[in-house]
Each structure stands twice: as C-alpha cells, then as structure tokens.
Design a protein around this motif. Structure first.
Motif, mmCIF file in Angstrom:
data_model
loop_
_atom_site.group_PDB
_atom_site.id
_atom_site.type_symbol
_atom_site.label_atom_id
_atom_site.label_comp_id
_atom_site.label_asym_id
_atom_site.label_seq_id
_atom_site.Cartn_x
_atom_site.Cartn_y
_atom_site.Cartn_z
ATOM 1 N N SER A 69 -76.137 63.806 56.438
ATOM 2 C CA SER A 69 -75.504 63.320 55.208
ATOM 3 C C SER A 69 -76.218 62.070 54.708
ATOM 4 C CB SER A 69 -74.015 63.042 55.448
ATOM 5 O OG SER A 69 -73.355 64.214 55.815
ATOM 6 N N THR A 70 -77.477 62.259 54.326
ATOM 7 C CA THR A 70 -78.292 61.118 53.924
ATOM 8 C C THR A 70 -78.585 61.090 52.433
ATOM 9 O OG1 THR A 70 -80.291 62.377 54.446
ATOM 10 C CG2 THR A 70 -79.384 60.971 56.185
ATOM 11 N N ASN A 71 -78.266 62.150 51.719
ATOM 12 C CA ASN A 71 -78.497 62.165 50.282
ATOM 13 C C ASN A 71 -77.416 61.384 49.561
ATOM 14 O OD1 ASN A 71 -80.874 63.557 49.995
ATOM 15 N ND2 ASN A 71 -79.915 65.566 49.797
ATOM 16 N N ALA A 72 -77.822 60.505 48.675
ATOM 17 C CA ALA A 72 -76.865 59.761 47.864
ATOM 18 C C ALA A 72 -76.601 60.555 46.588
ATOM 19 C CB ALA A 72 -77.416 58.383 47.530
ATOM 20 N N VAL A 73 -75.447 61.181 46.518
ATOM 21 C CA VAL A 73 -75.090 62.030 45.382
ATOM 22 C C VAL A 73 -74.096 61.288 44.489
ATOM 23 C CG1 VAL A 73 -74.034 64.214 44.684
ATOM 24 C CG2 VAL A 73 -75.465 64.120 46.736
ATOM 25 N N ILE A 74 -74.374 61.275 43.195
ATOM 26 C CA ILE A 74 -73.499 60.619 42.232
ATOM 27 C C ILE A 74 -72.938 61.675 41.288
ATOM 28 C CG2 ILE A 74 -73.333 58.913 40.381
ATOM 29 C CD1 ILE A 74 -75.632 57.403 41.668
ATOM 30 N N THR A 75 -71.621 61.735 41.189
ATOM 31 C CA THR A 75 -70.975 62.675 40.277
ATOM 32 C C THR A 75 -70.273 61.914 39.155
ATOM 33 O OG1 THR A 75 -69.037 62.689 41.735
ATOM 34 C CG2 THR A 75 -70.632 64.475 42.008
ATOM 35 N N THR A 76 -69.874 62.652 38.131
ATOM 36 C CA THR A 76 -69.255 62.032 36.963
ATOM 37 C C THR A 76 -68.000 62.792 36.573
ATOM 38 O OG1 THR A 76 -71.455 61.417 36.154
ATOM 39 C CG2 THR A 76 -69.628 61.239 34.603
ATOM 40 N N ASN A 77 -66.860 62.104 36.543
ATOM 41 C CA ASN A 77 -65.638 62.740 36.056
ATOM 42 C C ASN A 77 -65.868 63.269 34.648
ATOM 43 O OD1 ASN A 77 -64.073 62.313 38.336
ATOM 44 N ND2 ASN A 77 -63.333 60.336 37.641
ATOM 45 N N ALA A 78 -65.230 64.391 34.327
ATOM 46 C CA ALA A 78 -65.499 65.045 33.043
ATOM 47 C C ALA A 78 -64.205 65.368 32.312
ATOM 48 C CB ALA A 78 -66.310 66.317 33.265
ATOM 49 N N VAL A 79 -64.321 65.450 30.988
ATOM 50 C CA VAL A 79 -63.216 65.859 30.118
ATOM 51 C C VAL A 79 -63.691 67.064 29.321
ATOM 52 C CG1 VAL A 79 -61.738 65.232 28.188
ATOM 53 C CG2 VAL A 79 -62.278 63.534 29.949
ATOM 54 N N ASN B 233 -81.371 66.263 39.032
ATOM 55 C CA ASN B 233 -80.195 66.592 38.229
ATOM 56 C C ASN B 233 -79.666 67.960 38.627
ATOM 57 O OD1 ASN B 233 -78.243 67.005 36.321
ATOM 58 N ND2 ASN B 233 -79.577 66.821 34.536
ATOM 59 N N GLY B 234 -78.521 67.967 39.334
ATOM 60 C CA GLY B 234 -77.893 69.213 39.756
ATOM 61 C C GLY B 234 -76.620 69.505 38.986
ATOM 62 N N SER B 235 -76.522 68.988 37.768
ATOM 63 C CA SER B 235 -75.312 69.144 36.954
ATOM 64 C C SER B 235 -75.045 70.610 36.625
ATOM 65 C CB SER B 235 -75.440 68.342 35.660
ATOM 66 O OG SER B 235 -75.600 66.966 35.934
ATOM 67 N N LEU B 236 -73.768 70.923 36.461
ATOM 68 C CA LEU B 236 -73.333 72.296 36.196
ATOM 69 C C LEU B 236 -72.797 72.412 34.773
ATOM 70 C CD1 LEU B 236 -72.710 75.111 37.687
ATOM 71 C CD2 LEU B 236 -70.348 74.265 37.738
ATOM 72 N N ILE C 12 -75.743 68.783 47.736
ATOM 73 C CA ILE C 12 -77.192 68.885 47.588
ATOM 74 C C ILE C 12 -77.841 68.915 48.971
ATOM 75 C CG2 ILE C 12 -79.279 67.843 46.627
ATOM 76 C CD1 ILE C 12 -77.298 68.728 44.493
ATOM 77 N N THR C 13 -78.765 69.872 49.184
ATOM 78 C CA THR C 13 -79.497 69.964 50.444
ATOM 79 C C THR C 13 -80.987 70.083 50.160
ATOM 80 O OG1 THR C 13 -77.644 71.084 51.529
ATOM 81 C CG2 THR C 13 -79.788 71.243 52.591
ATOM 82 N N ASN C 14 -81.780 69.218 50.793
ATOM 83 C CA ASN C 14 -83.238 69.294 50.684
ATOM 84 C C ASN C 14 -83.858 68.612 51.901
ATOM 85 O OD1 ASN C 14 -83.010 66.484 50.077
ATOM 86 N ND2 ASN C 14 -82.891 66.941 47.881
ATOM 87 N N SER C 15 -85.133 68.238 51.817
ATOM 88 C CA SER C 15 -85.816 67.672 52.976
ATOM 89 C C SER C 15 -85.235 66.334 53.415
ATOM 90 C CB SER C 15 -87.309 67.507 52.673
ATOM 91 O OG SER C 15 -87.507 66.568 51.623
ATOM 92 N N GLN C 16 -84.439 65.697 52.540
ATOM 93 C CA GLN C 16 -83.822 64.420 52.885
ATOM 94 C C GLN C 16 -82.482 64.597 53.603
ATOM 95 O OE1 GLN C 16 -83.959 61.443 49.707
ATOM 96 N NE2 GLN C 16 -85.287 62.799 48.549
ATOM 97 N N GLY C 17 -82.015 65.847 53.695
ATOM 98 C CA GLY C 17 -80.742 66.106 54.343
ATOM 99 C C GLY C 17 -79.735 66.695 53.374
ATOM 100 N N THR C 18 -78.472 66.491 53.671
ATOM 101 C CA THR C 18 -77.389 67.029 52.853
ATOM 102 C C THR C 18 -76.470 65.893 52.404
ATOM 103 O OG1 THR C 18 -77.405 69.169 53.977
ATOM 104 C CG2 THR C 18 -75.397 68.578 52.794
ATOM 105 N N GLY C 19 -76.105 65.923 51.148
ATOM 106 C CA GLY C 19 -75.164 64.943 50.614
ATOM 107 C C GLY C 19 -74.223 65.620 49.635
ATOM 108 N N SER C 20 -73.034 65.093 49.496
ATOM 109 C CA SER C 20 -72.063 65.700 48.588
ATOM 110 C C SER C 20 -71.157 64.639 47.974
ATOM 111 C CB SER C 20 -71.214 66.751 49.313
ATOM 112 O OG SER C 20 -70.443 66.143 50.341
ATOM 113 N N ASN C 21 -70.525 65.000 46.893
ATOM 114 C CA ASN C 21 -69.560 64.119 46.239
ATOM 115 C C ASN C 21 -68.653 64.974 45.366
ATOM 116 O OD1 ASN C 21 -68.283 61.730 45.695
ATOM 117 N ND2 ASN C 21 -70.039 60.731 44.751
ATOM 118 N N THR C 22 -67.514 64.422 44.987
ATOM 119 C CA THR C 22 -66.558 65.166 44.172
ATOM 120 C C THR C 22 -66.353 64.506 42.819
ATOM 121 O OG1 THR C 22 -64.679 63.961 45.112
ATOM 122 C CG2 THR C 22 -65.323 66.018 46.192
#
Length: 279
Positions: free
Chosen positions: A36-46, A112-115, A132-142
């Motif tokens: 869990s080394t990836n720093a993932v930033i998410t954004t609340n949406a409307v 950018n992994g936005s949906l 998100i998973t890649n060579s840096q590891g796995t990171g997640s956020n809600t």
C-alpha cells in the motif's frame, strides 16, 4: 513554580516526540511490509440526474509499467469498472453499470484513473473505491457521489418594479431566499424573503421547477435571489437602472473536494506534530 513549569513543558515535548516516533514507525512498516505505497487522491463528486459525471482519482504516474485500475461501489457486489494489464475487464461488472462506465486511457500514463459515469441516476448515490496497482505497489481511496438536480436561474422583470427568477430543474427541493444591497461592495444587507412569493412546480420525474418573484424593487439597488439545496447553489442578480434591468447569474456545486489517501494524511499529520517539537 518555574521548575514545575519546566518539568511539565519537558513532559509535553517528550509525549510529542513519542507520538511522532510512533507515527513514523507505522509509516515505515507500512512502506516496508506491504504494497500500500501508492498515494491515491480521490474527489467527492456531485452528479446531475440523466447527465454524466466524472469520479476523480489520481495517483503518481508509473513510467515502468501500465497501471491497473479497479473501481468498486461500497455495499454492492461485483465491480464498477476494471482495467488490467492494458485491457478492459468487465466480466464481473455489476449489471447496473453496464454500458455506463469508461476510463480516460490516454490519461493513465499521467496518473489519472478517473471514471466517467454516464446517465447518472439517484440509485448511483454512494461511496466508491478507486484502487491503483503498478510497479510502485497498490493504493486505494474512496469518494462519495451525491446525485440530484440543479439548474441556473433566469432573471427577468414582469413589471417595472417586479423581479422574476426562474429555474427549471431541482431535486431535492431547494430553499429560496432574497437579499438586497445598496453598499459599495454589494454585500447583502437585508433579507427580503418574507416579501417574496415562491412556487415549487412538479416537473419531469422527481425534479421540480422553482419560480419566485420580488415586488417593490427600486432603482440602483441590487437584488439577489438564491436557490439552494445540498448539492448546488444558484444565484440570480438583478438591478434596475435608468437604462433598464441589468442581470447576472451563477451556479456553484457544493460538496466537491479532494480526499487524501491514508498514507498522505499520515505524512501531513507527522509534519504537524513534528513542528511544535522543533520549537
């Protein structure tokens, strides 16, 4: 008394140092002992009913390999969207999202992994998780997606002293307020809501139309009608002048904000705690 004060001060500094050390240890173990080394930033949406919305998710770009992206909705079985080893994988996608989701593939190398979620419905409200998973590891956020209806205000005058504000689509039902201002910086000064008349008219589906009027407007005074619910705030601005009615309008979303991943949050907390210890 001075000696006791110094002792208390040193004890407090010691406690802070211990806290900083504990947090540093936790971060170190996290980085060294799991992925869990990836720093993932998410954004609340409307989201707007029947329109499209982007669920924001960014991460540190990986130049070594393609990044895998997994989107899930908390409390719902199956996936929302999955992108693995450079290919779309929707075999276990929940049926409610079929044909309504996509990434921005050309943006993955930029972190950018936005949906993109299309034809948004009230049933889409909820908490979503981006992993998100890649060579840096796995990171997640809600992030949290809220859904409703909102629209800009059209401002006109129905008589030389009556200002008319109208907006066609709102859900949930909004509040309506009126203000006036005669100050140089146009700061609202008086609440005129009780002097206005407002109608909420049922529209398509759950949406409703808002119609509101203010009588007794005078020249060279700015009037503002505000229509607002928990998702958006619309303002209609009007001012009678010697040359006629001057109007303006704006619509602002409420509740969109970036969310730091746990690892980024801990680093920020560490910096805050370390600052007093350095004094």
């Amino acid at each position: 008394m001075a000696g006791i004060g110094k002792i208390i001060f040193r004890i407090m500094i010691g406690i802070i140092i211990l806290l900083v050390g504990a947090i540093a240890l936790i971060i170190g173990l996290s980085v060294a002992g799991n992925s869990s080394t990836n720093a993932v930033i998410t954004t609340n949406a409307v989201g707007q009913i029947n329109n499209n919305v982007v669920l924001g998710c960014t991460f540190t770009p990986d130049t070594k390999q393609s990044s895998d992206v997994l989107w899930e909705k908390v409390g719902l079985t199956g996936t929302v969207y999955k992108y693995v080893k450079g290919k779309i994988s929707l075999t276990d996608q929940n049926i409610v999202f079929k044909g309504r989701t996509s990434l921005f593939p050309n943006e993955l190398t930029n972190g950018n992994g936005s949906l993109l979620l299309s034809n948004v419905q009230l049933s889409d409200i909820g908490t979503y998780k981006c992993t998100i998973t890649n060579s840096q590891g796995t990171g997640s956020n809600t992030l949290y997606l809220n859904v409703g209806a909102f629209s800009p205000i059209t401002v006109t005058n129905t008589t030389p002293t009556t200002i008319h504000c109208e907006s066609p689509s709102w859900y949930p039902e909004p509040s309506v307020t009126w203000w006036n201002s005669t100050s140089a910086d146009l700061t609202p000064q008086a609440n005129l809501t009780n002097s206005s008349s407002t109608r909420i008219v049922p529209g398509l589906s759950v949406m409703m139309q808002v119609i509101t009027d203010l009588k007794g407007a005078v020249v060279d005074t700015q009037y503002t009608c505000i229509i607002q619910n928990g998702l958006a705030k619309a303002q209609g601005i009007a001012k009678f002048t010697v040359t006629g009615l001057k109007t303006d309008a704006r619509l602002d979303l409420i509740g969109s904000a970036a969310i730091l991943s746990p690892s980024v949050f801990l680093l920020c907390l560490l910096a805050v705690l370390a600052y007093p210890a350095a004094l």
